[in-house]
Design a protein around this motif. Structure first.
Motif, PDB file in Angstrom:
ATOM      1  N   GLN A 177      -2.062 -11.090 -34.756  1.00 19.75           N
ATOM      2  CA  GLN A 177      -0.842 -11.335 -35.499  1.00 19.75           C
ATOM      3  C   GLN A 177      -0.758 -10.438 -36.738  1.00 19.75           C
ATOM      4  O   GLN A 177       0.316 -10.203 -37.284  1.00 19.75           O
ATOM      5  N   SER A 178      -1.892  -9.966 -37.197  1.00 18.46           N
ATOM      6  CA  SER A 178      -1.897  -9.112 -38.384  1.00 18.46           C
ATOM      7  C   SER A 178      -1.449  -7.699 -38.081  1.00 18.46           C
ATOM      8  O   SER A 178      -1.135  -6.927 -38.986  1.00 18.46           O
ATOM      9  N   GLY A 179      -1.439  -7.368 -36.762  1.00 21.46           N
ATOM     10  CA  GLY A 179      -1.021  -6.034 -36.365  1.00 21.46           C
ATOM     11  C   GLY A 179      -2.118  -4.995 -36.484  1.00 21.46           C
ATOM     12  O   GLY A 179      -1.903  -3.815 -36.265  1.00 21.46           O
ATOM     13  N   ILE A 180      -3.344  -5.409 -36.873  1.00 23.16           N
ATOM     14  CA  ILE A 180      -4.446  -4.463 -37.052  1.00 23.16           C
ATOM     15  C   ILE A 180      -5.116  -4.138 -35.719  1.00 23.16           C
ATOM     16  O   ILE A 180      -5.448  -3.009 -35.427  1.00 23.16           O
ATOM     17  N   GLY A 181      -5.302  -5.134 -34.880  1.00 27.27           N
ATOM     18  CA  GLY A 181      -5.959  -4.885 -33.599  1.00 27.27           C
ATOM     19  C   GLY A 181      -6.025  -6.142 -32.773  1.00 27.27           C
ATOM     20  O   GLY A 181      -5.303  -7.090 -33.018  1.00 27.27           O
ATOM     21  N   LYS A 182      -6.921  -6.162 -31.789  1.00 21.18           N
ATOM     22  CA  LYS A 182      -7.078  -7.324 -30.926  1.00 21.18           C
ATOM     23  C   LYS A 182      -8.012  -8.340 -31.574  1.00 21.18           C
ATOM     24  O   LYS A 182      -8.917  -7.980 -32.321  1.00 21.18           O
ATOM     25  N   GLU A 183      -7.790  -9.604 -31.254  1.00 19.01           N
ATOM     26  CA  GLU A 183      -8.665 -10.667 -31.712  1.00 19.01           C
ATOM     27  C   GLU A 183      -9.212 -11.404 -30.498  1.00 19.01           C
ATOM     28  O   GLU A 183      -8.693 -11.278 -29.403  1.00 19.01           O
ATOM     29  N   ALA A 184     -10.268 -12.194 -30.711  1.00 20.26           N
ATOM     30  CA  ALA A 184     -10.813 -13.021 -29.647  1.00 20.26           C
ATOM     31  C   ALA A 184     -10.687 -14.482 -30.053  1.00 20.26           C
ATOM     32  O   ALA A 184     -10.850 -14.830 -31.219  1.00 20.26           O
ATOM     33  N   PHE A 185     -10.380 -15.332 -29.076  1.00 17.92           N
ATOM     34  CA  PHE A 185     -10.224 -16.758 -29.331  1.00 17.92           C
ATOM     35  C   PHE A 185     -11.176 -17.535 -28.446  1.00 17.92           C
ATOM     36  O   PHE A 185     -11.303 -17.263 -27.250  1.00 17.92           O
ATOM     37  N   TYR A 186     -11.853 -18.497 -29.040  1.00 20.70           N
ATOM     38  CA  TYR A 186     -12.889 -19.263 -28.361  1.00 20.70           C
ATOM     39  C   TYR A 186     -12.255 -20.342 -27.478  1.00 20.70           C
ATOM     40  O   TYR A 186     -11.329 -21.025 -27.892  1.00 20.70           O
ATOM     41  N   GLY A 187     -12.786 -20.499 -26.246  1.00 19.63           N
ATOM     42  CA  GLY A 187     -12.316 -21.538 -25.344  1.00 19.63           C
ATOM     43  C   GLY A 187     -13.360 -22.620 -25.177  1.00 19.63           C
ATOM     44  O   GLY A 187     -13.594 -23.421 -26.071  1.00 19.63           O
ATOM     45  N   GLY A 188     -14.021 -22.627 -24.039  1.00 18.92           N
ATOM     46  CA  GLY A 188     -15.059 -23.612 -23.776  1.00 18.92           C
ATOM     47  C   GLY A 188     -15.745 -23.306 -22.467  1.00 18.92           C
ATOM     48  O   GLY A 188     -15.506 -22.274 -21.837  1.00 18.92           O
ATOM     49  N   GLU A 189     -16.597 -24.229 -22.032  1.00 14.57           N
ATOM     50  CA  GLU A 189     -17.385 -23.981 -20.818  1.00 14.57           C
ATOM     51  C   GLU A 189     -16.543 -24.221 -19.563  1.00 14.57           C
ATOM     52  O   GLU A 189     -15.771 -25.168 -19.481  1.00 14.57           O
ATOM     53  N   SER A 190     -16.727 -23.330 -18.581  1.00 13.24           N
ATOM     54  CA  SER A 190     -15.992 -23.433 -17.316  1.00 13.24           C
ATOM     55  C   SER A 190     -16.917 -22.992 -16.190  1.00 13.24           C
ATOM     56  O   SER A 190     -17.766 -22.103 -16.367  1.00 13.24           O
ATOM     57  N   GLY A 191     -16.769 -23.629 -15.021  1.00 14.95           N
ATOM     58  CA  GLY A 191     -17.629 -23.317 -13.890  1.00 14.95           C
ATOM     59  C   GLY A 191     -16.898 -22.520 -12.816  1.00 14.95           C
ATOM     60  O   GLY A 191     -15.756 -22.831 -12.478  1.00 14.95           O
ATOM     61  N   PHE A 192     -17.566 -21.500 -12.271  1.00 16.63           N
ATOM     62  CA  PHE A 192     -17.008 -20.670 -11.207  1.00 16.63           C
ATOM     63  C   PHE A 192     -18.001 -20.641 -10.044  1.00 16.63           C
ATOM     64  O   PHE A 192     -19.202 -20.414 -10.259  1.00 16.63           O
ATOM     65  N   GLN A 193     -17.514 -20.849  -8.844  1.00 16.30           N
ATOM     66  CA  GLN A 193     -18.359 -20.811  -7.658  1.00 16.30           C
ATOM     67  C   GLN A 193     -18.520 -19.357  -7.212  1.00 16.30           C
ATOM     68  O   GLN A 193     -17.530 -18.651  -6.991  1.00 16.30           O
ATOM     69  N   VAL A 194     -19.753 -18.910  -7.074  1.00 14.98           N
ATOM     70  CA  VAL A 194     -20.006 -17.518  -6.691  1.00 14.98           C
ATOM     71  C   VAL A 194     -19.815 -17.373  -5.170  1.00 14.98           C
ATOM     72  O   VAL A 194     -20.535 -17.991  -4.389  1.00 14.98           O
ATOM     73  N   VAL A 195     -18.827 -16.564  -4.764  1.00 15.84           N
ATOM     74  CA  VAL A 195     -18.479 -16.454  -3.339  1.00 15.84           C
ATOM     75  C   VAL A 195     -18.754 -15.060  -2.774  1.00 15.84           C
ATOM     76  O   VAL A 195     -18.434 -14.791  -1.617  1.00 15.84           O
ATOM     77  N   GLY A 196     -19.337 -14.177  -3.584  1.00 18.85           N
ATOM     78  CA  GLY A 196     -19.638 -12.846  -3.069  1.00 18.85           C
ATOM     79  C   GLY A 196     -20.145 -11.947  -4.175  1.00 18.85           C
ATOM     80  O   GLY A 196     -20.253 -12.344  -5.341  1.00 18.85           O
ATOM     81  N   THR A 197     -20.468 -10.711  -3.790  1.00 18.55           N
ATOM     82  CA  THR A 197     -20.987  -9.731  -4.751  1.00 18.55           C
ATOM     83  C   THR A 197     -20.226  -8.417  -4.597  1.00 18.55           C
ATOM     84  O   THR A 197     -19.524  -8.188  -3.617  1.00 18.55           O
ATOM     85  N   PHE A 198     -20.407  -7.544  -5.575  1.00 20.62           N
ATOM     86  CA  PHE A 198     -19.798  -6.213  -5.513  1.00 20.62           C
ATOM     87  C   PHE A 198     -20.743  -5.217  -6.180  1.00 20.62           C
ATOM     88  O   PHE A 198     -21.607  -5.583  -6.984  1.00 20.62           O
ATOM     89  N   GLU A 199     -20.569  -3.950  -5.845  1.00 23.63           N
ATOM     90  CA  GLU A 199     -21.381  -2.888  -6.429  1.00 23.63           C
ATOM     91  C   GLU A 199     -20.753  -2.337  -7.707  1.00 23.63           C
ATOM     92  O   GLU A 199     -21.445  -2.033  -8.669  1.00 23.63           O
ATOM     93  N   ASP A 200     -19.410  -2.189  -7.685  1.00 23.13           N
ATOM     94  CA  ASP A 200     -18.717  -1.588  -8.824  1.00 23.13           C
ATOM     95  C   ASP A 200     -17.383  -2.297  -8.999  1.00 23.13           C
ATOM     96  O   ASP A 200     -16.677  -2.557  -8.014  1.00 23.13           O
ATOM     97  N   ALA A 201     -17.030  -2.586 -10.243  1.00 25.17           N
ATOM     98  CA  ALA A 201     -15.769  -3.294 -10.522  1.00 25.17           C
ATOM     99  C   ALA A 201     -14.562  -2.376 -10.520  1.00 25.17           C
ATOM    100  O   ALA A 201     -13.446  -2.822 -10.745  1.00 25.17           O
ATOM    101  N   GLY A 202     -14.765  -1.093 -10.261  1.00 28.09           N
ATOM    102  CA  GLY A 202     -13.646  -0.160 -10.195  1.00 28.09           C
ATOM    103  C   GLY A 202     -13.305   0.447 -11.536  1.00 28.09           C
ATOM    104  O   GLY A 202     -13.995   0.232 -12.535  1.00 28.09           O
ATOM    105  N   GLU A 203     -12.205   1.210 -11.565  1.00 29.53           N
ATOM    106  CA  GLU A 203     -11.842   1.951 -12.769  1.00 29.53           C
ATOM    107  C   GLU A 203     -10.558   1.419 -13.405  1.00 29.53           C
ATOM    108  O   GLU A 203      -9.855   2.149 -14.090  1.00 29.53           O
ATOM    109  N   VAL A 204     -10.240   0.147 -13.165  1.00 27.84           N
ATOM    110  CA  VAL A 204      -9.049  -0.421 -13.788  1.00 27.84           C
ATOM    111  C   VAL A 204      -9.215  -0.458 -15.296  1.00 27.84           C
ATOM    112  O   VAL A 204      -8.284  -0.251 -16.062  1.00 27.84           O
ATOM    113  N   PHE A 205     -10.442  -0.725 -15.762  1.00 31.97           N
ATOM    114  CA  PHE A 205     -10.734  -0.748 -17.193  1.00 31.97           C
ATOM    115  C   PHE A 205     -11.778   0.337 -17.464  1.00 31.97           C
ATOM    116  O   PHE A 205     -12.971   0.141 -17.242  1.00 31.97           O
TER     117      PHE A 205
END
Length: 407
Positions: A177-205
């Motif tokens: 909101q200050s216009g200076i840059g990005k901020e991070a906001f804290y959430g909480g604990e969440s569970g994800f079921q691992v359904v597979g693997t990968f070698e590389d996440a790609g070049e999207v980021f």
């Protein structure tokens, strides 16, 4: 039955006139079929262009210099989807996570939190070397289940089992909101079921070290539980119908999503602008659209012309048989019967001609049968309209005048 025999007998007795009338109907039907065929051909060109150009709406920063690493408002994406003017293409988002492992700290947001990165995609196309566990496949990206894929290196290092739940603490990026840059906001604990693997996440980021990937909807649901929002870093939507272009541009204005302005010379990260790759499509399609619009405007006039020419043809033929109709009237045949007989003869001759033209046109043009049938029926309607007027004029003629003039 007697009426049908009478009509057939008259057509056979006047075989020369029958042939001429049939040829006239064939010519009229051919003219209308060619007209309709041109409309169909132009529409087919437009449809083919729409498929070839694959129109897209791509989110960018204001100057159009950046399509990834952005901060895009998810609520605006949802409004666009609800409009039905576009369909979801590909979204990519980043979230911050902590799992208590040594990987925390691979991405430092500020001095308070040491985190690592989780990516969220709408499909698995950016991933390389994907291996789904038994019972799972790429369809997990279309659901809302709390599942994730993990880098093979991390999966083996943690010694997890297929389908095991993996708990992380979620944080998220948000536009400052200050216009200076990005901020991070804290959430909480969440569970994800691992359904597979990968070698590389790609070049999207570019340059981001990503060890977890989940479906976009999974991240959205998980963050909503902590009253946080997913902020896509890249997004494009598909425009399925070029007719949606103008309404879509109007909607973009209402949502305050501006066009790209390259004169701004800014490298800002806010995904507040959008670009539609429609310039080449419009240049190619506009001449075809103008031609199609002209043909559609002239089509009622073409039908009217067929009706008038059919009227003229039927009138000339009935005029040559005035004495015949007058004699029938003098012997007690009513006006309605004479009218119906003339109309039936005109309809049969028109139908014969239209069928001949339709068969030849369908065999040689490749136009769909449904389009040929619709045009043939329109032509038959015009022929019957013209024939009805001619039959009416013949049936109401003065019997005495006609008989006197023929002596």
């Amino acid at each position: 039955m007697f009426f049908c025999k009478e009509v057939w007998r008259d057509l056979c007795r006047h075989s020369r006139k029958t042939v001429i009338a049939s040829l006239v109907s064939t010519a009229l039907a051919w003219f209308l079929l060619l007209f309709s065929g041109s409309m169909v051909a132009n529409q087919a060109q437009l449809d083919q262009l729409a498929e070839e150009f694959q129109l897209r709406l791509t989110f960018m920063n204001a100057s159009g210099t950046q399509t990834t690493g952005l901060v895009i408002r998810d609520d605006k994406l949802q409004e666009l989807e609800k409009s039905k003017l576009v369909t979801r293409g590909f979204y990519g988002a980043l979230a911050l996570v902590q799992d208590g492992s040594e990987d925390d700290g691979s991405f430092m947001v500020n001095s308070r939190w040491l985190t690592q990165l989780m990516a969220a995609y709408t499909d698995d196309s950016p991933l390389e070397g994907v291996s789904y566990f038994e019972g799972y496949d790429a369809s997990v990206f279309q659901g809302v289940g709390q599942v994730c894929l993990m880098s093979r290196e991390k999966y083996e290092a943690l010694g997890l089992s297929p389908g095991q739940e993996y708990n992380v603490t979620l944080l998220t990026f948000k536009d400052s909101q200050s216009g200076i840059g990005k901020e991070a906001f804290y959430g909480g604990e969440s569970g994800f079921q691992v359904v597979g693997t990968f070698e590389d996440a790609g070049e999207v980021f570019t340059g981001a070290d990503i060890s977890l990937v989940c479906p976009y909807e999974s991240l959205r649901t998980a963050l909503e539980a902590f009253n946080l929002h997913v902020w896509p870093s890249s997004a494009y939507l598909v425009i399925p119908d070029p007719e949606n272009l103008n309404p879509l541009k109007a909607l973009l204005g209402e949502l305050e999503i501006s066009p790209v302005d390259s004169s701004l010379y800014t490298y800002g990260y806010k995904g507040c602008a959008a670009e539609i790759n429609d310039s080449l499509y419009i240049d190619t399609a506009e001449p075809i659209q103008r031609t199609l619009a002209l043909l559609e405007a002239l089509y009622p006039m073409a039908l009217l012309a067929v009706a008038l020419l059919s009227l003229l043809s039927s009138y000339l033929l009935t005029q040559s048989r005035q004495e015949e109709f007058a004699l029938e009237r003098s012997m007690g045949v009513g006006k309605l019967r004479v009218f119906l007989k003339i109309l039936t003869e005109s309809g049969l001759l028109g139908l014969i001609g239209i069928l001949m033209a339709s068969v030849l046109f369908f065999a040689g043009s490749g136009v769909q049968l449904s389009a040929v049938v619709i045009t043939a029926l329109s032509c038959l309607g015009s022929v019957l309209a013209g024939g009805a007027v001619a039959a009416f004029l013949a049936a109401r003629s003065n019997v005495l005048t006609v008989l006197a003039s023929t002596r």
